[in-house]
Design an enzyme around this catalytic site. Structure first.
Site, PDB file in Angstrom:
ATOM      1  N   ARG A   1       0.782  -1.160  -0.169  1.00 48.25           N
ATOM      2  CA  ARG A   1       0.046   0.041  -0.098  1.00 48.25           C
ATOM      3  C   ARG A   1       1.135   1.406   0.199  1.00 48.25           C
ATOM      4  O   ARG A   1       1.361   2.131  -0.372  1.00 48.25           O
ATOM      5  CB  ARG A   1      -1.135  -0.021   0.723  1.00 48.25           C
ATOM      6  CG  ARG A   1      -2.100   1.166   1.268  1.00 48.25           C
ATOM      7  CD  ARG A   1      -1.676   2.203   1.120  1.00 48.25           C
ATOM      8  NE  ARG A   1      -1.630   2.508   2.833  1.00 48.25           N
ATOM      9  CZ  ARG A   1      -0.615   3.373   3.262  1.00 48.25           C
ATOM     10  NH1 ARG A   1      -0.697   4.692   2.834  1.00 48.25           N
ATOM     11  NH2 ARG A   1      -0.798   3.535   4.103  1.00 48.25           N
ATOM     12  N   ASP A   2       1.257   1.724   1.394  1.00 50.62           N
ATOM     13  CA  ASP A   2       2.136   2.891   1.146  1.00 50.62           C
ATOM     14  C   ASP A   2       3.385   2.787   0.045  1.00 50.62           C
ATOM     15  O   ASP A   2       3.812   3.673  -0.974  1.00 50.62           O
ATOM     16  CB  ASP A   2       2.759   3.090   2.649  1.00 50.62           C
ATOM     17  CG  ASP A   2       3.078   4.264   3.332  1.00 50.62           C
ATOM     18  OD1 ASP A   2       3.339   4.882   2.665  1.00 50.62           O
ATOM     19  OD2 ASP A   2       3.203   4.471   3.917  1.00 50.62           O
TER      20      ASP A   2
ATOM     21  N   HIS B   1       4.005   4.087  12.959  1.00 43.75           N
ATOM     22  CA  HIS B   1       3.940   3.964  10.901  1.00 43.75           C
ATOM     23  C   HIS B   1       5.124   5.283  11.979  1.00 43.75           C
ATOM     24  O   HIS B   1       4.857   6.258  11.128  1.00 43.75           O
ATOM     25  CB  HIS B   1       3.250   4.258  10.907  1.00 43.75           C
ATOM     26  CG  HIS B   1       3.060   4.915   9.278  1.00 43.75           C
ATOM     27  ND1 HIS B   1       2.318   3.539   8.768  1.00 43.75           N
ATOM     28  CD2 HIS B   1       3.454   5.160   8.530  1.00 43.75           C
ATOM     29  CE1 HIS B   1       2.711   3.355   7.534  1.00 43.75           C
ATOM     30  NE2 HIS B   1       3.230   4.819   7.206  1.00 43.75           N
TER      31      HIS B   1
ATOM     32  N   CYS C   1       3.995   9.694   0.941  1.00 45.88           N
ATOM     33  CA  CYS C   1       2.746   9.656   0.271  1.00 45.88           C
ATOM     34  C   CYS C   1       2.864  10.705  -0.341  1.00 45.88           C
ATOM     35  O   CYS C   1       3.603  12.033  -0.696  1.00 45.88           O
ATOM     36  CB  CYS C   1       2.029  10.724   1.687  1.00 45.88           C
ATOM     37  SG  CYS C   1       1.108  11.322   1.258  1.00 45.88           S
TER      38      CYS C   1
END
Ligand code: COA
Ligand code: ZN
Length: 306
Positions: free
Chosen positions: A12-13, A204, A237
């Site tokens: 995902r990240d 995280h 991100c």
């Protein structure tokens, strides 16, 4: 010694940051091997807008076709009720809601105010009640924001409480762009655990400024046992300037194993998996143990020059 839980987020990240589309069958093959590597949770994908995150536009196929291991929790990031409906249709075990503590980052990331995010989380919680799908609440930019700078700890506690009020089972404190310092991690984690003893809290970390593993050591000292990490150190991100990868799973597991911590994660399997990652993503990855080997991998002493 304390048991530490390793939660893999590369799919995902990591993949959300990749420019090249990773073919769906390669994502599934990687995930199936990760399911056998002893990691405790896998963040499989995101059910977000495919325009916002093009690399995860195959979320349904991936979530439905991976082979599941009973010992692993399969979670997915969702931003809204539409995401919850998609995740429920694919039987995710858990959904991971994300709001930023910083208003500016929240508006860049999900195009709404923090209050608007929590109003939509209430709708998500109502929609999911009775489905058996758990909710985890992530607070992005907990330790610092690339736009606003320092973050008020009281606001972090207030938003953590908002997540718990809507039924979240766990909270993730996320350091979106690697701004956390080890003493800050210790202090905040202590406050969180003093207020909610026994709450499943995940840390995280991104290794943007090289502080990632030091932050883990301080998180453990404060009593936190769950850590997100990304194979090879992929991640970041797309809506935060200067964002770089998560702490690297195999580097984390290597450090903790040689410190004597118990984990389900299997270091050799993770190293083997990570060694294929550069071919998969088409570029070098930041992980260090795959380059240097384990501390027990010794070299033959070179012959003395004559
Ligand atoms: N799944 C699929 N598509 C979705 C969706 C979801 N969960 N939510 C919205 N969309 C689609 C809408 O259908 C619409 O599509 P269209 O342009 O073809 O009509 C488009 O996305 C925009 O929808 P809208 O409701 O107006 O949302 P927005 O433009 O304000 O964007 C988000 C809000 C949250 C949906 C979007 O910013 C997003 O998905 N962000 C991802 C954030 C992220 O993953 N960040 C990294 C991890 S922290
Ligand atoms: Zn992240």
């Amino acid at each position: 010694m304390t048991k530490i839980f390793i939660q893999e987020v590369a799919t995902r990240d990591g993949f959300q940051m990749e420019e090249r589309f990773i073919p769906t069958e390669e994502k599934i093959a990687l995930m199936d091997r990760l399911s056998d590597s002893g990691v405790d949770k896998i963040e499989v994908t995101s059910f977000v807008s495919p325009k916002a995150i093009p690399n995860l536009r195959d979320a349904e196929e991936v979530m439905s076709e991976i082979r599941r291991n009973d010992g692993v929790t399969y979670t997915t990031l969702i931003p809204n009720v539409r995401g919850a409906e998609r995740a429920a249709a694919c039987q995710a075990d858990e959904v991971n809601l994300v709001a930023s503590v910083s208003e500016t980052h929240n508006s860049k990331n999900v195009r709404r105010t923090v209050d608007e995010s929590f109003a939509s989380f209430k709708e998500i919680a109502d929609y999911l009640s009775g489905t058996g799908i758990n909710i985890n609440g992530t607070l992005a930019t907990t330790f610092g924001c690339p736009f606003e700078g320092s973050i008020d700890e009281n606001r972090v506690l207030e938003l953590a409480e908002s997540y718990l009020d809507l039924g979240a089972r766990g909270i993730t404190l996320a350091d979106t762009t690697g701004m956390a310092t080890p003493n800050q991690v210790y202090d905040l984690c202590k406050k969180v655990l003093d207020r909610w003893p026994g709450l499943p809290v995940t840390l995280h970390f991104h290794n943007t400024r090289g502080m990632g593993l030091a932050n883990v050591v301080e998180g453990i000292r404060a009593g936190i046992t769950r850590y997100d990490a990304s194979l090879g150190g992929l991640g970041g991100c797309p809506f935060a300037p200067g964002a770089t990868g998560n702490i690297c799973t195999e580097d984390l597991v290597h450090m903790l194993a040689f410190m004597g911590y118990e984990m389900n994660a299997d270091l050799d399997k993770l190293i083997a998996l990570s060694s294929h990652l550069e071919t998969l993503v088409g570029h070098e990855v930041p992980g260090q143990v795959i380059k240097a080997g384990k501390i027990t991998d010794l070299h033959t002493s070179p012959a003395h020059p004559k």
